[in-house]
Write a protein that holds these residues in place. Structure first.
Motif, PDB file in Angstrom:
ATOM      1  N   SER A   2     -33.141  34.004   7.025  1.00  0.00           N
ATOM      2  CA  SER A   2     -32.820  33.471   8.222  1.00  0.00           C
ATOM      3  C   SER A   2     -34.080  32.705   8.565  1.00  0.00           C
ATOM      4  O   SER A   2     -34.370  32.026   9.554  1.00  0.00           O
ATOM      5  CB  SER A   2     -32.815  34.651   9.168  1.00  0.00           C
ATOM      6  N   ASP A   3     -34.796  32.215   7.500  1.00  0.00           N
ATOM      7  CA  ASP A   3     -36.071  31.134   7.545  1.00  0.00           C
ATOM      8  C   ASP A   3     -36.865  31.574   8.661  1.00  0.00           C
ATOM      9  O   ASP A   3     -37.573  30.639   9.428  1.00  0.00           O
ATOM     10  CB  ASP A   3     -35.504  29.744   7.863  1.00  0.00           C
ATOM     11  N   GLY A   4     -36.822  32.966   8.956  1.00  0.00           N
ATOM     12  CA  GLY A   4     -37.781  33.273   9.918  1.00  0.00           C
ATOM     13  C   GLY A   4     -37.340  32.695  11.382  1.00  0.00           C
ATOM     14  O   GLY A   4     -38.025  33.040  12.286  1.00  0.00           O
ATOM     15  N   ARG A   5     -36.281  32.396  11.472  1.00  0.00           N
ATOM     16  CA  ARG A   5     -35.692  32.038  13.048  1.00  0.00           C
ATOM     17  C   ARG A   5     -35.223  33.000  13.531  1.00  0.00           C
ATOM     18  O   ARG A   5     -34.922  34.265  12.955  1.00  0.00           O
ATOM     19  CB  ARG A   5     -34.296  30.997  12.817  1.00  0.00           C
ATOM     20  N   SER A   6     -35.283  33.349  14.980  1.00  0.00           N
ATOM     21  CA  SER A   6     -34.795  34.561  15.760  1.00  0.00           C
ATOM     22  C   SER A   6     -33.229  34.419  15.701  1.00  0.00           C
ATOM     23  O   SER A   6     -32.636  33.566  15.556  1.00  0.00           O
ATOM     24  CB  SER A   6     -35.339  34.296  17.122  1.00  0.00           C
ATOM     25  N   VAL A   7     -32.735  35.569  15.814  1.00  0.00           N
ATOM     26  CA  VAL A   7     -31.329  35.737  15.657  1.00  0.00           C
ATOM     27  C   VAL A   7     -30.588  35.064  16.695  1.00  0.00           C
ATOM     28  O   VAL A   7     -29.499  34.510  16.447  1.00  0.00           O
ATOM     29  CB  VAL A   7     -31.192  37.490  15.866  1.00  0.00           C
ATOM     30  N   GLY A  13     -20.893  33.012  11.213  1.00  0.00           N
ATOM     31  CA  GLY A  13     -19.669  32.488  10.815  1.00  0.00           C
ATOM     32  C   GLY A  13     -18.780  34.058  10.978  1.00  0.00           C
ATOM     33  O   GLY A  13     -19.500  35.102  10.358  1.00  0.00           O
ATOM     34  N   VAL A  14     -17.727  34.034  11.177  1.00  0.00           N
ATOM     35  CA  VAL A  14     -16.587  35.131  11.078  1.00  0.00           C
ATOM     36  C   VAL A  14     -15.525  34.941  10.219  1.00  0.00           C
ATOM     37  O   VAL A  14     -14.600  34.027  10.524  1.00  0.00           O
ATOM     38  CB  VAL A  14     -16.246  35.513  12.416  1.00  0.00           C
ATOM     39  N   LEU A  15     -15.574  35.532   8.934  1.00  0.00           N
ATOM     40  CA  LEU A  15     -14.089  35.220   7.839  1.00  0.00           C
ATOM     41  C   LEU A  15     -13.317  36.083   8.659  1.00  0.00           C
ATOM     42  O   LEU A  15     -13.463  37.409   8.717  1.00  0.00           O
ATOM     43  CB  LEU A  15     -14.840  35.591   6.868  1.00  0.00           C
ATOM     44  N   GLY A  16     -12.182  35.716   8.557  1.00  0.00           N
ATOM     45  CA  GLY A  16     -10.878  36.459   9.016  1.00  0.00           C
ATOM     46  C   GLY A  16     -11.079  36.519  10.519  1.00  0.00           C
ATOM     47  O   GLY A  16     -10.692  37.548  11.259  1.00  0.00           O
ATOM     48  N   GLY A  17     -11.573  35.576  11.003  1.00  0.00           N
ATOM     49  CA  GLY A  17     -11.696  35.689  12.664  1.00  0.00           C
ATOM     50  C   GLY A  17     -10.461  35.587  13.551  1.00  0.00           C
ATOM     51  O   GLY A  17     -10.803  35.706  14.582  1.00  0.00           O
ATOM     52  N   LEU A  82     -25.443  32.913   9.222  1.00  0.00           N
ATOM     53  CA  LEU A  82     -25.124  34.639   8.699  1.00  0.00           C
ATOM     54  C   LEU A  82     -23.488  34.632   8.708  1.00  0.00           C
ATOM     55  O   LEU A  82     -23.025  34.166   9.853  1.00  0.00           O
ATOM     56  CB  LEU A  82     -25.766  35.304   9.753  1.00  0.00           C
ATOM     57  N   VAL A  83     -23.187  35.590   7.958  1.00  0.00           N
ATOM     58  CA  VAL A  83     -21.584  35.565   7.898  1.00  0.00           C
ATOM     59  C   VAL A  83     -20.958  36.834   8.031  1.00  0.00           C
ATOM     60  O   VAL A  83     -21.504  37.874   7.183  1.00  0.00           O
ATOM     61  CB  VAL A  83     -21.107  34.810   6.670  1.00  0.00           C
ATOM     62  N   ILE A  84     -20.142  36.967   8.840  1.00  0.00           N
ATOM     63  CA  ILE A  84     -19.432  38.502   9.072  1.00  0.00           C
ATOM     64  C   ILE A  84     -18.166  38.604   8.296  1.00  0.00           C
ATOM     65  O   ILE A  84     -17.322  37.573   8.751  1.00  0.00           O
ATOM     66  CB  ILE A  84     -19.261  38.938  10.492  1.00  0.00           C
ATOM     67  N   VAL A  85     -17.828  39.195   7.472  1.00  0.00           N
ATOM     68  CA  VAL A  85     -16.635  39.455   6.947  1.00  0.00           C
ATOM     69  C   VAL A  85     -15.653  40.554   7.368  1.00  0.00           C
ATOM     70  O   VAL A  85     -15.950  41.547   7.677  1.00  0.00           O
ATOM     71  CB  VAL A  85     -16.805  39.968   5.303  1.00  0.00           C
ATOM     72  N   ALA A  86     -14.584  39.796   8.095  1.00  0.00           N
ATOM     73  CA  ALA A  86     -13.805  40.805   8.895  1.00  0.00           C
ATOM     74  C   ALA A  86     -12.072  40.671   8.410  1.00  0.00           C
ATOM     75  O   ALA A  86     -11.405  40.544   9.298  1.00  0.00           O
ATOM     76  CB  ALA A  86     -13.786  40.271  10.263  1.00  0.00           C
ATOM     77  N   ALA A 100     -19.080  32.865  -3.420  1.00  0.00           N
ATOM     78  CA  ALA A 100     -20.311  33.445  -3.804  1.00  0.00           C
ATOM     79  C   ALA A 100     -21.202  32.222  -3.601  1.00  0.00           C
ATOM     80  O   ALA A 100     -22.355  32.464  -3.423  1.00  0.00           O
ATOM     81  CB  ALA A 100     -20.262  33.642  -5.292  1.00  0.00           C
ATOM     82  N   THR A 101     -20.910  30.971  -3.871  1.00  0.00           N
ATOM     83  CA  THR A 101     -21.849  29.809  -3.940  1.00  0.00           C
ATOM     84  C   THR A 101     -21.899  29.323  -2.696  1.00  0.00           C
ATOM     85  O   THR A 101     -23.332  29.473  -2.114  1.00  0.00           O
ATOM     86  CB  THR A 101     -21.027  28.768  -4.813  1.00  0.00           C
ATOM     87  N   PRO A 102     -21.160  29.157  -1.535  1.00  0.00           N
ATOM     88  CA  PRO A 102     -21.434  28.845  -0.352  1.00  0.00           C
ATOM     89  C   PRO A 102     -22.180  30.142   0.424  1.00  0.00           C
ATOM     90  O   PRO A 102     -23.044  29.700   1.507  1.00  0.00           O
ATOM     91  CB  PRO A 102     -20.240  28.861   0.174  1.00  0.00           C
ATOM     92  N   LEU A 103     -22.104  31.191   0.069  1.00  0.00           N
ATOM     93  CA  LEU A 103     -22.805  32.591   0.778  1.00  0.00           C
ATOM     94  C   LEU A 103     -24.314  32.858  -0.067  1.00  0.00           C
ATOM     95  O   LEU A 103     -24.910  33.853   0.761  1.00  0.00           O
ATOM     96  CB  LEU A 103     -21.902  33.734   0.677  1.00  0.00           C
ATOM     97  N   ALA A 104     -24.274  32.281  -1.132  1.00  0.00           N
ATOM     98  CA  ALA A 104     -25.741  32.457  -1.787  1.00  0.00           C
ATOM     99  C   ALA A 104     -26.903  32.314  -0.644  1.00  0.00           C
ATOM    100  O   ALA A 104     -26.893  31.454   0.115  1.00  0.00           O
ATOM    101  CB  ALA A 104     -25.878  31.539  -2.944  1.00  0.00           C
ATOM    102  N   GLY A 105     -27.753  33.480  -0.958  1.00  0.00           N
ATOM    103  CA  GLY A 105     -29.027  33.247  -0.053  1.00  0.00           C
ATOM    104  C   GLY A 105     -28.884  33.615   1.316  1.00  0.00           C
ATOM    105  O   GLY A 105     -29.787  33.828   2.158  1.00  0.00           O
ATOM    106  N   LYS A 106     -27.665  33.832   1.745  1.00  0.00           N
ATOM    107  CA  LYS A 106     -27.295  34.392   3.405  1.00  0.00           C
ATOM    108  C   LYS A 106     -27.255  35.867   3.503  1.00  0.00           C
ATOM    109  O   LYS A 106     -26.971  36.573   2.504  1.00  0.00           O
ATOM    110  CB  LYS A 106     -26.136  33.579   3.689  1.00  0.00           C
ATOM    111  N   VAL A 107     -27.390  36.340   4.561  1.00  0.00           N
ATOM    112  CA  VAL A 107     -26.848  37.528   5.114  1.00  0.00           C
ATOM    113  C   VAL A 107     -25.468  37.704   5.169  1.00  0.00           C
ATOM    114  O   VAL A 107     -24.745  36.949   5.879  1.00  0.00           O
ATOM    115  CB  VAL A 107     -27.824  38.007   6.309  1.00  0.00           C
ATOM    116  N   VAL A 108     -24.694  38.739   4.494  1.00  0.00           N
ATOM    117  CA  VAL A 108     -23.436  38.594   4.696  1.00  0.00           C
ATOM    118  C   VAL A 108     -23.132  40.219   5.319  1.00  0.00           C
ATOM    119  O   VAL A 108     -23.412  40.982   4.656  1.00  0.00           O
ATOM    120  CB  VAL A 108     -22.689  38.498   3.296  1.00  0.00           C
TER     121      VAL A 108
END
Lengths: 231, 231
Positions: A2-7, A13-17, A82-86, A100-108
């Motif tokens: 999260s690059d040290g940023r605060s939440v 992002g919400v997949l299946g939103g 950050l992405v939530i899978v729903a 996998a590629t767009p989500l690389a390096g991210k919190v899922v």
């Protein structure tokens, strides 16, 4: 990650939103001031639902800057921090296999429950990888997968006439910075806390406990959740 | 199965009553006025622990008639009206395989957790029957097996300086009269409620969630339990 940023500064992002759980999480997060990208297989549909979610969140949250935009799952996966899978369990593996590629390096954050119904009611479904969250981790080797948000009633999430929800979010994962971030995100939902609840290999029972909450709901005519006591 | 008697009148047997969980349940139930039979493979050891439990329960519960007696697991299984199984997971199947006859027709409450530890901490262990409670049901075809009392900290159960414990008892089982009886028994523990949480086929995740509570305990230095919200 999260690059040290605060939440508060993360675009979620919400997949299946457009489903009940995703929509409920999106509207609560938006009402709390989180910038939200709402994803669906159908980008046009995502745009419509995003507009509705934004309107409802803004009506419920006076003085909060509400930002909800819709897009395809793949675009949302790429644009969010950050992405939530729903997504529905039936589409879980297929959806993530392409991201996998767009989500690389991210919190899922995976909140999908492996549940099915038959004539005896709800039951848990075996997942070859052990749990849905472990399936996500196998499909997304370069992401930081966390399990969370399983025990929140979609009905209560969407009912903004209740300003708070009484419940905790059990957070499981193997990377401390990722679970800390998700706990902080859960804490943005009024009334809720994120509680660390173990490693990803122990996600299975957290996911499947939702089946028992369905039984509680049927027996008591409620929308049950979980509190962790003594924490 | 309880002959229509109210739960207060049932003699409760605790198999594995000399272990922390069994001893903790025994002392709380005795302090609440329940007649308790404490079982162990070693009858003499059971007698010693029963005496200690009775003394502690009586000291904590002024005006309550405390009754705790010890015996072998098989004698306790035969003499009790309702039996709680609190043996170590490793001895679960072997213990119950010998007790099908004395336990026939009775409510058997299984609180055993399929858990093991390695260098990463606690993890759930697969049980061929699906769950420990289902294993009990397979071994005890003429008993009414109920899963319950998994999420209670043995430390808190034994600490009678705390008069109440903050937590719910999730109760799973297929026979309504049996789950009702166990819910009523759970309700005799001050501060606690028995909450129906589904059929026996959904016992697995209730049992295994104890693993996550171990992780909570380690992270937060607490003795975590569970509350079901909105009930």
């Amino acid at each position: 990650m999260s690059d040290g940023r605060s939440v508060e500064d993360l675009v979620v992002g919400v997949l299946g939103g457009t489903g009940p759980q995703g929509r409920g999480l999106a509207v609560r997060l938006a009402a709390a001031g989180q910038r939200v990208l709402l994803g669906s297989r159908d980008a046009a549909r995502a745009g419509e639902v995003a507009e509705q979610v934004a309107t409802r969140a803004a009506a419920a949250a006076a003085g909060v800057e509400v930002s909800v935009q819709g897009g395809s799952n793949v675009d949302v996966a790429g644009a969010a921090d950050l992405v939530i899978v729903a997504v529905p369990f039936a589409g879980h593996a297929d959806t993530l296999a392409e991201l996998a590629t767009p989500l690389a390096g991210k919190v899922v954050v995976d909140c999908v429950v492996p549940m099915a119904f038959d004539e005896l009611g709800a039951h848990a479904v075996d997942v070859p990888e052990g749990s849905v969250a472990q399936q996500a981790a196998a499909l997304l080797p370069d992401s930081h997968v966390v399990g969370a948000f399983h025990h929140l009633s979609a009905v209560l999430l969407e009912d903004l006439s209740r300003p708070t929800i009484d419940g905790d979010v059990m957070v499981v994962g193997d990377v401390r910075e990722a679970t800390d971030t998700v706990q902080a995100l859960a804490g943005r939902l009024p009334g809720m806390r994120g509680v660390y609840a173990g490693r990803l290999r122990n996600a299975r029972q957290v996911e499947a406990l939702t089946v028992n909450l369905v039984s509680v709901n049927r027996r008591y005519k409620v929308h049950a959740g979980i509190r962790v006591t003594d924490v």
